[in-house]
Design a protein around this motif. Structure first.
Motif, PDB file in Angstrom:
ATOM      1  N   ILE A  71       0.844  -1.196   0.000  1.00  0.00           N
ATOM      2  CA  ILE A  71       0.000   0.000   0.000  1.00  0.00           C
ATOM      3  C   ILE A  71       0.878   1.244   0.000  1.00  0.00           C
ATOM      4  O   ILE A  71       2.037   1.197   0.404  1.00  0.00           O
ATOM      5  CB  ILE A  71      -0.959   0.033   1.210  1.00  0.00           C
ATOM      6  CG1 ILE A  71      -0.182   0.066   2.530  1.00  0.00           C
ATOM      7  CG2 ILE A  71      -1.911  -1.146   1.173  1.00  0.00           C
ATOM      8  CD1 ILE A  71      -1.034   0.338   3.751  1.00  0.00           C
ATOM      9  N   ILE A  73       0.370   5.315   1.155  1.00  0.00           N
ATOM     10  CA  ILE A  73      -0.459   6.373   1.727  1.00  0.00           C
ATOM     11  C   ILE A  73       0.092   7.700   1.242  1.00  0.00           C
ATOM     12  O   ILE A  73       1.273   8.005   1.433  1.00  0.00           O
ATOM     13  CB  ILE A  73      -0.457   6.302   3.263  1.00  0.00           C
ATOM     14  CG1 ILE A  73      -1.026   4.964   3.718  1.00  0.00           C
ATOM     15  CG2 ILE A  73      -1.260   7.457   3.853  1.00  0.00           C
ATOM     16  CD1 ILE A  73      -0.952   4.722   5.203  1.00  0.00           C
ATOM     17  N   ASN A  77      -4.530   9.793  -1.088  1.00  0.00           N
ATOM     18  CA  ASN A  77      -5.001   8.442  -0.795  1.00  0.00           C
ATOM     19  C   ASN A  77      -4.647   8.091   0.654  1.00  0.00           C
ATOM     20  O   ASN A  77      -3.716   7.341   0.905  1.00  0.00           O
ATOM     21  CB  ASN A  77      -4.361   7.440  -1.774  1.00  0.00           C
ATOM     22  CG  ASN A  77      -5.002   6.080  -1.701  1.00  0.00           C
ATOM     23  OD1 ASN A  77      -6.140   5.937  -1.281  1.00  0.00           O
ATOM     24  ND2 ASN A  77      -4.256   5.069  -2.114  1.00  0.00           N
ATOM     25  N   ASP A  79      -7.015   6.963   3.063  1.00  0.00           N
ATOM     26  CA  ASP A  79      -7.834   5.884   3.633  1.00  0.00           C
ATOM     27  C   ASP A  79      -7.696   4.639   2.766  1.00  0.00           C
ATOM     28  O   ASP A  79      -8.250   4.558   1.675  1.00  0.00           O
ATOM     29  CB  ASP A  79      -9.305   6.306   3.720  1.00  0.00           C
ATOM     30  CG  ASP A  79      -9.503   7.473   4.674  1.00  0.00           C
ATOM     31  OD1 ASP A  79      -8.802   7.506   5.704  1.00  0.00           O
ATOM     32  OD2 ASP A  79     -10.347   8.338   4.385  1.00  0.00           O
ATOM     33  N   ILE A  80      -6.971   3.671   3.258  1.00  0.00           N
ATOM     34  CA  ILE A  80      -6.703   2.433   2.531  1.00  0.00           C
ATOM     35  C   ILE A  80      -7.542   1.322   3.155  1.00  0.00           C
ATOM     36  O   ILE A  80      -7.572   1.169   4.381  1.00  0.00           O
ATOM     37  CB  ILE A  80      -5.212   2.027   2.631  1.00  0.00           C
ATOM     38  CG1 ILE A  80      -4.294   3.182   2.237  1.00  0.00           C
ATOM     39  CG2 ILE A  80      -4.940   0.762   1.859  1.00  0.00           C
ATOM     40  CD1 ILE A  80      -4.260   3.496   0.775  1.00  0.00           C
TER      41      ILE A  80
END
Length: 168
Positions: A71, A73, A77, A79-80
């Motif tokens: 992922i 952040i 972006n 909110d994963i």
């Protein structure tokens, strides 16, 4: 993290609570996330950057999800959501059914066994073919009663089994 059942089923003995996920920068563990009773785990205030997330310990009755989630952040972006799918542990119960005397055992065809969960719910009835019954059961506690056999021969007594790992 949403820890989900891979078959989208509610399980009697297994649950999605308590799965532990590690959050890593490169190969260094920086924190962990543990799922709640709903199978959901939260982590707030993680700094911007790239991370790897992987399951360290599975939920009760499930196999370890060995997938690595990468992922990033960013300001755009923040909110994963990771959907992690867990597979239930299943065991293969094999019954070799014999009849006869100590000197002359033979495989018994047509013996019928009922399998119940520990709460007395019938899971299914299974018949021996060439003396063998193969039953796949998921993680949990069960008992087996023989309900039919060769006339004049004693039926097997109740057997209790627990499936806690994948094996025969």
């Amino acid at each position: 993290i949403n820890n989900l059942d891979s078959e989208n089923k509610d399980r009697m003995f297994a649950n999605l609570e308590g799965a532990v996920y590690g959050v890593y920068i490169e190969d260094e563990l920086i924190t962990t996330i543990t799922t709640d009773i709903s199978g959901i785990g939260y982590l707030e205030e993680l700094p911007l950057g790239s991370y790897k997330v992987k399951q360290i310990n599975p939920s009760l009755g499930y196999k370890l999800d060995d997938k690595i989630y990468e992922i990033e952040i960013t300001n755009q972006n923040k909110d994963i959501v990771i959907d992690s799918y867990s597979e239930i542990i299943k065991g293969n119960i094999i019954i070799n059914k014999y009849f006869g005397s100590e000197d002359d055992y033979k495989l018994e065809d047509g013996a019928i066994f009922d399998v119940y969960d520990i709460n007395n719910n019938l899971i299914g009835s299974y018949e021996s073919k060439d003396g063998v019954v193969n039953i796949e059961l998921e993680y949990g506690k069960y008992y087996i009663d023989q309900i039919k056999g060769i006339e004049g021969h004693k039926l097997n007594t109740r057997k209790y089994i627990t499936v806690i790992e994948e094996k025969d």
